[in-house]
Design a protein around this motif. Structure first.
Motif, PDB file in Angstrom:
ATOM      1  N   VAL A  19      42.048   4.130  29.279  1.00  0.00           N
ATOM      2  CA  VAL A  19      41.706   2.733  29.058  1.00  0.00           C
ATOM      3  C   VAL A  19      42.803   2.078  28.235  1.00  0.00           C
ATOM      4  O   VAL A  19      43.260   0.972  28.530  1.00  0.00           O
ATOM      5  CB  VAL A  19      40.341   2.608  28.350  1.00  0.00           C
ATOM      6  N   GLU A  21      45.871   2.960  28.110  1.00  0.00           N
ATOM      7  CA  GLU A  21      47.043   2.826  28.972  1.00  0.00           C
ATOM      8  C   GLU A  21      46.922   1.598  29.878  1.00  0.00           C
ATOM      9  O   GLU A  21      47.860   0.826  30.045  1.00  0.00           O
ATOM     10  CB  GLU A  21      47.166   4.090  29.810  1.00  0.00           C
ATOM     11  N   ARG A  22      45.706   1.453  30.439  1.00  0.00           N
ATOM     12  CA  ARG A  22      45.481   0.304  31.314  1.00  0.00           C
ATOM     13  C   ARG A  22      45.644  -1.002  30.555  1.00  0.00           C
ATOM     14  O   ARG A  22      46.236  -1.953  31.048  1.00  0.00           O
ATOM     15  CB  ARG A  22      44.075   0.367  31.901  1.00  0.00           C
ATOM     16  N   ARG A  23      45.108  -1.007  29.342  1.00  0.00           N
ATOM     17  CA  ARG A  23      45.221  -2.232  28.551  1.00  0.00           C
ATOM     18  C   ARG A  23      46.677  -2.545  28.265  1.00  0.00           C
ATOM     19  O   ARG A  23      47.098  -3.703  28.318  1.00  0.00           O
ATOM     20  CB  ARG A  23      44.454  -2.073  27.235  1.00  0.00           C
ATOM     21  N   ALA A  24      47.458  -1.505  27.998  1.00  0.00           N
ATOM     22  CA  ALA A  24      48.875  -1.704  27.701  1.00  0.00           C
ATOM     23  C   ALA A  24      49.573  -2.320  28.909  1.00  0.00           C
ATOM     24  O   ALA A  24      50.370  -3.248  28.782  1.00  0.00           O
ATOM     25  CB  ALA A  24      49.513  -0.376  27.326  1.00  0.00           C
ATOM     26  N   ILE A  25      49.243  -1.805  30.086  1.00  0.00           N
ATOM     27  CA  ILE A  25      49.873  -2.326  31.308  1.00  0.00           C
ATOM     28  C   ILE A  25      49.458  -3.765  31.551  1.00  0.00           C
ATOM     29  O   ILE A  25      50.269  -4.610  31.924  1.00  0.00           O
ATOM     30  CB  ILE A  25      49.519  -1.419  32.502  1.00  0.00           C
TER      31      ILE A  25
END
Lengths: 83, 228, 385
Positions: A19, A21-25
């Motif tokens: 999650v 990682e996804r937020r970072a992207i």
């Protein structure tokens, strides 16, 4: 039932990294939508869809994408009386 | 023990098919002893039996049970009295199919909130007493006529009633089994229970076990029989 | 303690009594389980998606400004940036360049997006997971596109522009990046013939989130042809999109549900002669009406609880371990490219309670009510059978 909740908690903890990682992207690429349906722009980017979407083809256009019937119509598109 | 006073029972009152099952019945039944209701079918034996057993209410008249007027009691109390005072043996035995003999015997005691284990033990003891302990875990539909009858008797006895009521108990039994049934009734009478039988089978009402014969015809008591 | 003994005794009888009509009850439990399974699957799926969207999209741009021309989104002139940047509270304004590209080779729609990291690396692209699988039909050993593979893009004038894959977006981000192709600004403008002074939309960062509505109002004042979209609206959109009350799945479910109601109604109201006889016997041997209703309650509760737990458990497996395979045909719709994401299981007691009240309670009530009528029959009816 207990096992289910336990599995859910464990999975959530394990997925926390993803999650993040996804937020970072999302932040890095300035993304605005989930990639769920890719058939039309109002299903690929529902939040970016212009207010005229119901008329995008012609004023009497009927919804014809299956995903369009799963997604609810945004409340703002109803006439005020029905809201 | 039980006093019936001017009992009348009407079925389908006010409808074209109204009929009077029993009328003007006055009867006093003492404790300890065996009484047979005798009469042709349709004479009102079953109706009288169900009124005596608190299963049905009379249309008019008064019933007192152990000095207690019960005609006007609400359904709940009637059920309780029925459960604690009477043990019923039905014509077709009316065992519940698909469950075991043991469970059938235990059924009448369930609403009493008795401990499950001790209830089970009592039921087993009863079955042993009636010589069908070995069939306790068999399903009732596999029983022979005699075994089904003993199961029905055990079920009638589980709540330790003071009165046993049986409606045409020998209707589906052969002579041998009928005699056996009467033998069991004799033992129960000896233990101090009151026995009420309705039957038009001579094996029953000519039996030595019976102390008194009440004869019925067309819904009326023809002869109340003072004793043997 | 006494009351408990009684419950136990009656429950005991109920369970052995259920075992008698095995075929009928198993069929009932199966249908019931299926209904709960479908309902729970929809609920779990939509809830998890919503939750996931809410979590991830917290980091979406605070405000996006797009320009509308004749009701369609149009390119926004770069000079809007300066006037917007001067509004008090605006921290930064960044133009975004993105659009859709239909790839005739794979038959899929991709989202092409300019990424600043690639700006001095024209000719290179970074692709999302879905693209890598979809664009490699000729590839052997079932491998997706690899680094240094080339994807041909057809530009606006028909010439072909080959772009080299320089990287893949992480698999874990598939839920947001499956169809993404990141390109350099030069290549993007080359493919779509977009003038240098135009962008797709603008992304704003502001100092204080509370000022967003004021800033949005100012933007529309300065540029009446624009439409600002706030992050709050994005989140709200996703909250409403999977509102589980709407949609095809529920229409289908409604059918199943009504069929089940009819089945349950029929089963419950039409007490068989056998069942009626049993109730009569129980009354005759001293059961009270309340005891019989208690038994029927346990019967309804046993059937529905069993179905409830099985249905929920199966739904959990279906949605979170089997990735909702049953819904896939509906979810995929016309998409050629579909992200096979695995959802993080977000479940809560509220959902379970909702399901419980929607299924177990009505069924249990439906089994008790008709028995009420037959439980009041005179016990002496048994004598006359």
């Amino acid at each position: 039932m207990g096992l289910m909740f336990m599995d859910a908690v464990v999975s959530q903890r394990l997925d926390r990294e993803f999650v993040r990682e996804r937020r970072a992207i999302v932040r890095a690429l300035t993304l605005t939508d989930l990639c769920l349906f890719t058939e039309a722009r109002y299903t690929r980017h529902p939040s970016m869809t212009e207010l005229h979407t119901p008329f995008q083809d012609h004023p009497m256009a009927l919804e014809h994408f299956p995903s369009g019937s799963i997604m609810a119509v945004p409340a703002r598109l109803y006439p005020p009386a029905q809201q | 023990m039980i006093h019936l006073q001017d009992i009348r029972k009407v079925f389908n009152a006010g409808k074209p098919n109204e009929f009077v099952a029993i009328e003007g019945v006055n009867l006093a039944i003492d404790s300890h002893g065996a009484i047979a209701l005798k009469g042709p079918s349709g004479s009102g034996k079953t109706t009288l039996l169900s009124i005596l057993g608190c299963m049905a209410r009379p249309t008019s008249g008064r019933i007192t049970l152990q000095e207690r007027e019960i005609t006007s009691l609400p359904e709940r109390f009637l059920t309780e009295i029925r459960r604690e005072t009477f043990g019923f043996i039905f014509q077709q035995f009316n065992l519940i199919k698909g469950i075991t003999v043991l469970e059938n015997v235990m059924l009448p005691a369930y609403p009493n909130a008795e401990n499950h284990a001790s209830l089970k033990k009592r039921a087993m003891d009863l079955l042993d007493l009636l010589n069908i302990g070995g069939k306790a875990l068999a399903k009732v539909e596999w029983l022979s006529g005699g075994e089904a009858q003993r199961t029905a008797i055990a079920r009638a006895l589980i709540n330790n009633p003071t009165i046993i009521i049986a409606d045409e108990p020998t209707a589906h039994l052969d002579t041998h089994l009928s005699a056996e049934f009467m033998e069991i009734m004799r033992q129960l009478k000896q233990e101090g229970k009151t026995i009420l039988l309705a039957s038009h089978d001579p094996i029953v009402y000519e039996s030595k076990v019976i102390d008194r014969i009440v004869e019925m015809r067309d819904g009326k008591v023809v002869s109340a029989g003072g004793g043997p | 303690m006494k009351a408990l003994e009684k419950q136990r005794n009656i429950l005991d009888f109920t369970l052995s009594s259920l075992g008698r009509r095995k075929g009928k009850n198993i069929a009932l439990v199966m249908v019931y389980t299926f209904v709960i399974f479908l309902l729970a699957s929809v609920l779990f799926f939509t809830h998890s998606l919503k939750k996931e969207a809410a979590l991830i999209l917290q980091d979406a741009p605070a405000m996006t400004v797009q320009r509308l021309v004749a009701g369609r989104q149009d390119m926004i002139p770069m000079h809007y940036i300066d006037s917007i940047r001067q509004i008090k509270g605006v921290q930064s304004v960044v133009p975004r360049l993105w659009g859709y590209y239909y790839d005739a080779l794979s038959g899929a729609n991709y989202t092409l997006m300019v990424n600043a990291d690639l700006n001095d690396r024209a000719g290179e692209i970074i692709i999302g997971n879905g693209v890598s699988w979809r664009s490699a039909p000729g590839k052997r050993n079932n491998q997706g596109l690899q680094k240094n593979d080339i994807i041909p893009f057809k530009t606006y004038d028909g010439t072909v522009l080959g772009l080299k894959v320089k990287g893949l977006l992480p698999f874990a981000s598939e839920l947001v990046t499956a169809d993404l192709i990141l390109v350099s600004e030069t290549d993007f403008r080359k493919i779509f013939a977009i003038a240098n002074d135009q962008a797709t939309d603008l992304v704003l960062q502001v100092r204080n989130a509370k000022e967003l509505p004021t800033i949005a109002a100012k933007i529309t004042q300065i540029h009446p042809d624009t439409r600002p979209i706030l992050r709050q609206e994005i989140l709200r959109t996703y909250d409403a999109v999977f509102d589980w009350r709407g949609g095809v799945i529920l229409m289908v479910l409604a059918g199943v549900f009504f069929a089940f109601i009819i089945l349950a109604w029929d089963k419950a109201t039409g007490l068989s002669a056998e069942e009626k006889r049993e109730i009569g016997i129980l009354k005759a041997i001293g059961w009270e009406t309340s005891d019989i209703l208690l038994m029927k309650f346990w019967e309804g509760a046993a059937v529905s609880l069993m179905a409830f737990f099985m249905g929920i458990f199966l739904a959990y497996l279906h949605v979170f371990l089997a990735s909702s395979i049953l819904f896939a045909p509906v979810l995929k719709g016309w998409s050629v490219l579909y992200p096979h994401f695995r959802l993080t299981p977000y479940i809560n007691a509220y959902q379970i309670a909702t399901l419980f009240f929607l299924t177990v309670i009505p069924y249990t009530v439906a089994t008790i009510v008709p028995s009420w009528r037959s439980a009041t029959i005179d016990p002496d009816s048994v004598m006359r059978m």
